[in-house]
Design a protein around this motif. Structure first.
Motif, PDB file in Angstrom:
ATOM      1  N   VAL A  26       0.843  -1.200   0.000  1.00  0.00           N
ATOM      2  CA  VAL A  26       0.000   0.000   0.000  1.00  0.00           C
ATOM      3  C   VAL A  26       0.875   1.246   0.000  1.00  0.00           C
ATOM      4  N   LYS A  27       1.894   1.240   0.834  1.00  0.00           N
ATOM      5  CA  LYS A  27       2.788   2.395   0.936  1.00  0.00           C
ATOM      6  C   LYS A  27       3.501   2.654  -0.392  1.00  0.00           C
ATOM      7  N   TYR A  30       0.123   3.057  -3.408  1.00  0.00           N
ATOM      8  CA  TYR A  30      -1.092   3.870  -3.299  1.00  0.00           C
ATOM      9  C   TYR A  30      -0.896   5.229  -2.636  1.00  0.00           C
ATOM     10  N   THR A  31       0.288   5.539  -2.147  1.00  0.00           N
ATOM     11  CA  THR A  31       0.464   6.871  -1.554  1.00  0.00           C
ATOM     12  C   THR A  31       0.385   7.956  -2.614  1.00  0.00           C
ATOM     13  N   LYS A  34      -3.963   7.560  -4.830  1.00  0.00           N
ATOM     14  CA  LYS A  34      -5.039   7.395  -3.859  1.00  0.00           C
ATOM     15  C   LYS A  34      -6.380   7.082  -4.509  1.00  0.00           C
ATOM     16  N   LEU A  58      -4.201   4.566   4.693  1.00  0.00           N
ATOM     17  CA  LEU A  58      -2.858   4.952   4.268  1.00  0.00           C
ATOM     18  C   LEU A  58      -1.959   5.245   5.462  1.00  0.00           C
ATOM     19  N   SER A  61      -0.921   2.071   7.151  1.00  0.00           N
ATOM     20  CA  SER A  61       0.038   1.337   6.314  1.00  0.00           C
ATOM     21  C   SER A  61       1.429   1.945   6.401  1.00  0.00           C
TER      22      SER A  61
END
Length: 63
Positions: A26-27, A30-31, A34, A58, A61
């Protein structure tokens, strides 16, 4: 009752998108993207406040 539905949504989402339950993934992915994670959460988990849920997801994560 609502919590049971939410729990079932999380389980079903895990089966479809197991990568979003991996904090490292996720880090890394998706940072900066988003919108994709928000779409997954809205369409599968159905949180009451999607933007707040996204920020918490977020932040947890990253920790």
């Amino acid at each position: 009752m609502r919590s049971q539905n939410y729990h079932n949504n999380l389980i079903n989402t895990y089966h479809l998108y197991p990568q979003i339950f991996n904090p490292k993934y996720v880090k890394e992915n998706y940072t900066t993207n988003k919108d994709e994670l928000l779409s997954i959460m809205k369409n599968n988990i159905h949180p009451r406040y999607p933007n707040v849920a996204l920020d918490k997801w977020l932040n947890l994560s990253i920790e």
